[in-house]
Design a protein around this motif. Structure first.
Motif, mmCIF file in Angstrom:
data_model
loop_
_atom_site.group_PDB
_atom_site.id
_atom_site.type_symbol
_atom_site.label_atom_id
_atom_site.label_comp_id
_atom_site.label_asym_id
_atom_site.label_seq_id
_atom_site.Cartn_x
_atom_site.Cartn_y
_atom_site.Cartn_z
ATOM 1 N N ARG B 495 -65.210 7.381 28.241
ATOM 2 C CA ARG B 495 -64.903 7.275 26.806
ATOM 3 C C ARG B 495 -65.034 5.856 26.250
ATOM 4 N N THR B 496 -65.645 4.942 26.989
ATOM 5 C CA THR B 496 -65.874 3.601 26.439
ATOM 6 C C THR B 496 -67.329 3.232 26.698
ATOM 7 N N ASN B 497 -67.691 2.073 26.235
ATOM 8 C CA ASN B 497 -69.016 1.554 26.517
ATOM 9 C C ASN B 497 -68.895 0.322 27.421
ATOM 10 N N ILE B 498 -67.827 0.324 28.215
ATOM 11 C CA ILE B 498 -67.510 -0.848 29.025
ATOM 12 C C ILE B 498 -67.820 -0.555 30.491
ATOM 13 N N LEU B 557 -82.402 -2.166 38.396
ATOM 14 C CA LEU B 557 -81.240 -2.899 38.907
ATOM 15 C C LEU B 557 -80.800 -3.855 37.806
ATOM 16 N N ILE B 558 -79.546 -3.747 37.397
ATOM 17 C CA ILE B 558 -79.021 -4.653 36.379
ATOM 18 C C ILE B 558 -78.067 -5.624 37.055
ATOM 19 N N VAL B 559 -78.340 -6.920 36.901
ATOM 20 C CA VAL B 559 -77.419 -7.915 37.443
ATOM 21 C C VAL B 559 -76.561 -8.416 36.292
ATOM 22 N N LEU B 591 -81.335 -8.579 33.667
ATOM 23 C CA LEU B 591 -80.177 -9.459 33.671
ATOM 24 C C LEU B 591 -79.338 -9.150 32.438
ATOM 25 N N ALA B 592 -78.010 -9.139 32.613
ATOM 26 C CA ALA B 592 -77.135 -8.880 31.483
ATOM 27 C C ALA B 592 -76.220 -10.075 31.255
ATOM 28 N N ASN B 593 -76.146 -10.498 29.998
ATOM 29 C CA ASN B 593 -75.240 -11.547 29.538
ATOM 30 C C ASN B 593 -75.284 -12.858 30.325
ATOM 31 N N PRO B 594 -76.451 -13.466 30.468
ATOM 32 C CA PRO B 594 -76.453 -14.800 31.057
ATOM 33 C C PRO B 594 -75.864 -15.808 30.073
ATOM 34 N N GLY B 595 -75.076 -16.756 30.589
ATOM 35 C CA GLY B 595 -74.428 -17.745 29.720
ATOM 36 C C GLY B 595 -75.417 -18.774 29.187
ATOM 37 N N ALA B 621 -74.113 -2.753 28.702
ATOM 38 C CA ALA B 621 -74.276 -1.544 27.898
ATOM 39 C C ALA B 621 -75.665 -1.517 27.254
ATOM 40 N N ASP B 622 -76.093 -2.651 26.697
ATOM 41 C CA ASP B 622 -77.423 -2.734 26.084
ATOM 42 C C ASP B 622 -78.514 -2.464 27.113
#
Lengths: 634, 634
Positions: B495-498, B557-559, B591-595, B621-622
């Motif tokens: 129930r979330t997108n987290i 594969l998502i890192v 890759l997800a959310n690199p700083g 999520a994206d």
């Protein structure tokens, strides 16, 4: 676990923060040991197998040739034959030159290209690596050994010490692999290796000025100042102009061959064969010109040398020390090569198993008149380009070296030094990887400092000092990063529910009345106090700004804990101090998304109860949400 | 910057990954220097102020008394007077005992409670700390000095070396503060301090067996084995039973007083005054009983001792070394106390300014016959309980010590050793913080090992070895964590997108065809290879499982890079190798959310183009979303 906190229908769904079940202490400990030493899970194939199968698997894991050998076929053999011939023709002249770098007679270089590659072919798991003596290791052996024994005055003792060092280098390598301590070589960073290699290449090239210029009296030191002083002080009466002309013309020929190979990948054999042609040409020229009726000495393969290794006396400790250093450097080079080609061709390489193979090959080598062998950058690249398929190319090379030893070794005594020098120079030039240095500068300035530290350390002081500088800088970098982690302010991205760094995403908007700070590191004793004070400084900055613009004050501080992967007792203390300080300032502390380990410790230390379980949120969005109703009142 | 990638209306909004503008190299460098050395922004109040105001502010920052002194009033004075009297009565007997620990005559303890607190009151910024000699530092001074000079044979030289060490301790402290290197003391973790203090307390208590049992011949060593050997070997002919009875009864009295103070917080003055009563009682008893017609020696305040400090000769280096160690330990104790009370009362403490104050006070102290003084745990706690408001309580204490020195110092020569021993034992027992040790065990097992290492190191070997063990273990912990970071698999919370750790949130569900791995650390040379191989192992594990259950294979594969706050060139190389390896296995790397820093380097190294800009996402999520349509086809 997954119950929602708010039951009213109009509020969005909020997921509870997961509190993992308490971990068993013993399990935690064994997990840590496993991840540290058995990260690659080497025993996985053995699971659920019958005894006999386990025995076969065990044998195969020590001798991978038993595994890949079964699929061996003629197509593969063809590739390996061509590659083997190519690297043999490249390694023979290099061996002779590198043996000189190590202050040993030419045949010891060839010996080291016969036994070690054979052993490696049976035990190693890299398919592309070409084994044998290499420039940097030879230089290291030469400079470190001659500090202990003079190679010209005490030739036999010097050679015995060389075998002793080789023996201990092998022991070091095999031990590291056996006890699965292979990760230790990862402490030498890529940047440090690039700098170290470039520095060593420059040092080696400078050393070759002796042979190239035909200088008789030359310094023992390797630093650039001593070497240049030696070169200039002999400019008027020490330079041999005929030597220079011969040397430079062969160097030009070698560089031209290299250039051709680079331009046309199909002509990879041109630079590979050029050195051998130079050696044969110049050697026979010399022999026919000067030594018409000389007597050839006995030829033959590796004589046993087990009895020559020092197992007692003063030289054991010295040999051991040199062996450890040389062994580690040799290991670093071989593993770097192995990994590069494994990634390129998409197979896995077990670092620890490789180390056992390399170690065994050097231990056996030290008993058969070899000095330290390892994987060669240049020859491995040629091996790969020539289309090698398996370690059989090393066996092929080994056989050709055997033939050479049986037939023509003594001739190499008469190869002019100038030719060897030009071969070494043209070989080591490719170790200076300018592109890599430029890339390091672009990516990471601190890495660049480590790289240059290694380079200048090697060139201006010595190989050991260069290494030491590079390792120190690398560690200071890690410690600095752990001591002064980044912190930043988060804002809400427009049209999303995502909170991100407002400096990376200028469009992200701060939420009025709430300050969201992200801490970009585990919180340890070395940074806990800094983290606490930095968060308070963000708050003070923000409050001052709000006051100036007469905006409502901050009521709530959310610490985004996603990057905080660990916390220790000092860290918990710092959080407690932060909480007390915020209470005085009437700001509510909230934590968002603490990880498994952190939430565990927040509970163990009772901090979770101190700030209130309901102040720990699954995400920043949830934390902001819980304040949103209040915000609307303002 | 904030344009959406998908324009079609039915797809959810996807925010673009922020690429920060290229940073200026110089700015980056100055920012790093600022965060490292000026993290607390000490020059903030000076900004935009006229010259005259800046001068006043500068003066106030060196002498904070000028700032808080203006708001000083009678209410505050009342609190400070009571607190000052209380800590004075506690410090006088302790000073005499601690001076003995440092192998110095009793008056040097009192001297050190007169000058340093005065200086600190003017320069220090903590309101609660009570300055003077402390047990652990006295022990350290005593054991380290007697290794160099025998205190009974060469009393004068020993004392001179003590002043020399004090001088250099002050110099060390002031230098660290002045060059803003105060963060270095953070490298001694909370756990290490707790263990070290407990170990030192046990060692000190054991040393007191000499006085308590009236043993004449006693070992010089501090380790438990030598001490217990000394004690048992004298059991038949060395123990003085009268001394033991007197000592134990006073010890019982002191512990009872402590217990009363603990039970009823209002009776805090009972344990504070009990030691002084014991001393006065026993001293006059001794004098009246045994020494009816003795002549009192001259009394008086601190004689100057600048000329006694060694500035030349062999003892300078030794004094310097001891001074550095003692100075650092003294600093750690004072700063820990200062921070604790600052957090409790909600004021800020500038660590570097504190160090300058403490250093100055010890430098001046070394010239006025004092040995190393610092903040005392027990007396600061009493100071706080007695209601101190500012550093004036230190001035009050100082004045009372002055009176004592003028009137009754010589009497203290006749205080029985057994009494001093029982006072010291009852004082140091509170340094053994069992609760803190239990909490450390609960929170962090590795910290517990560091704590016990320090404790047993001090008790069984020596104070220095204990320290060394604690620091080494703390650093190994950091390095291990950087070498073997955690990695985990993420799943979607219902129930979330987290997306969260599936081991922390067992209800989180894996997305079919996609493997999401989170790396819990910056990727450095020391872990880059491990991270790469660990990710591949997660993939292999997952694929095997899917094969068994005949489910569709992993396509993507998502890192998750949120915790990856930094990456260096080795890290980029590892990612490249990972990418190549995944390509061979036909798995797409995302890759997800690199700083900010990471994305910067991904671009600088061209890795972003290698895997494709569209494979870098703002959030997991994206990234999952971009594969969702394909997933539906399966």
């Amino acid at each position: 676990m997954s119950s929602s906190r708010h039951h009213s229908e109009d509020l969005p769904y909020v997921h509870k923060v997961g509190v993992p079940p308490k971990q068993d202490l013993l399990k935690e400990f064994t997990d840590t040991v496993k991840e540290t030493f058995f990260a690659d899970d080497p025993l996985r194939p053995f699971k659920d197998q019958p005894r006999s199968r386990q025995f076969v698997l065990g044998l195969q894991s020590v001798f991978p040739i038993l595994e890949w050998g079964r699929d061996y076929n003629l197509t593969k053999l063809r590739g390996d034959l061509i590659a083997g011939f190519t690297i043999a023709s490249l390694c023979i002249p290099q061996d002779i030159g590198y043996a000189k770098l190590a202050n040993l007679a030419p045949q010891y270089g060839l010996y080291s290209s016969f036994v070690p590659p054979l052993i490696y072919a049976f035990m190693g798991s890299s398919r592309d690596i070409a084994i044998g003596p290499v420039a940097v290791v030879s230089l290291l052996v030469g400079t470190m050994l001659q500090d202990v024994i003079d190679p010209t005055e005490n030739e036999v003792e010097y050679r015995r010490l060389a075998f002793t060092a080789t023996f201990f280098a092998g022991i070091t390598q095999a031990t590291l692999g056996f006890f699965r301590l292979g990760f230790l070589i990862d402490f030498l960073s890529h940047a440090a290796i690039v700098g170290f290699m470039a520095g060593a290449a420059i040092t080696i090239a400078l050393q070759q000025l002796k042979g190239l210029l035909g200088i008789k009296k030359f310094t023992r030191k390797t630093d650039i100042i001593s070497v240049m002083h030696s070169v200039w002080s002999t400019v008027h009466h020490g330079w041999n102009w005929e030597t220079i002309v011969i040397g430079l013309s062969f160097l030009a020929f070698l560089l031209l061959a290299k250039y051709i190979g680079k331009k046309n990948k199909k002509l990879f054999w041109v630079p590979a064969i050029a050195p051998l042609i130079s050696v044969i040409l110049s050697t026979f020229l010399c022999i026919s010109l000067m030594l018409k009726n000389m007597v050839f000495k006995l030829k033959g393969v590796n004589p046993p040398s087990l009895h020559e290794i020092y197992f007692t006396g003063v030289y054991v400790i010295k040999g051991f020390k040199i062996g450890v250093v040389v062994g580690l450097i040799a290991l670093t080079e071989a593993i770097a090569i192995g990994r590069t080609f494994a990634a390129m061709k998409g197979y896995q390489l077990d670092g620890n198993k490789e180390m056992v193979a390399l170690g065994t090959m050097n231990i056996v080598g030290s008993m058969t008149s070899c000095y330290v062998a390892t994987g060669s950058f240049s020859r491995s690249a040629v091996n790969n380009m020539a289309g090698c398929r398996t370690a059989v190319s090393n066996i092929v090379m080994s056989c050709i070296v055997l033939l050479t030893l049986e037939v023509i070794t003594p001739l190499f005594k008469y190869t002019p030094n100038a030719i060897l020098s030009s071969i070494i120079i043209s070989a080591v030039l490719s170790l200076i990887d300018i592109q890599a240095i430029v890339l390091i500068w672009k990516i990471d300035k601190f890495d660049f400092v480590a790289c240059m530290g290694a380079l200048f350390g090697v060139v201006f002081a010595s190989v050991e000092i260069g290494l030491l500088i590079a390792i120190s800088i690398s560690f200071i970098k890690i410690l600095l990063q752990v001591t002064r982690p980044r912190t930043t302010i988060l804002g809400k991205l427009p049209r999303t529910n995502i909170y991100r760094n407002i400096y990376q995403y200028p469009e992200a908007a701060k939420v009025p009345g709430i300050l969201i700070v992200r801490v970009d590191s585990a919180i340890y004793f070395s940074n806990s106090n800094y983290v606490k004070e930095r968060i308070l400084r963000w708050l003070t900055d923000e409050e001052e700004q709000l006051k100036e613009n007469q905006l409502p004050r901050i009521q709530s501080l959310i610490v985004e804990m996603s990057p905080v992967t660990e916390i220790d007792t000092s860290g918990i203390h710092a959080l407690e101090e932060l909480y007390k300080n915020l209470q005085k300032r009437e700001v509510q502390l909230n934590l968002a998304n603490p990880g498994q380990v952190v939430i565990d410790k927040l509970h163990a230390s009772n901090f979770a109860n101190l700030i209130g379980q309901d102040k720990i949120f699954l995400s920043v969005a949830d934390a902001v949400l819980s304040y949103a109703p209040k915000m609307e009142d303002l």
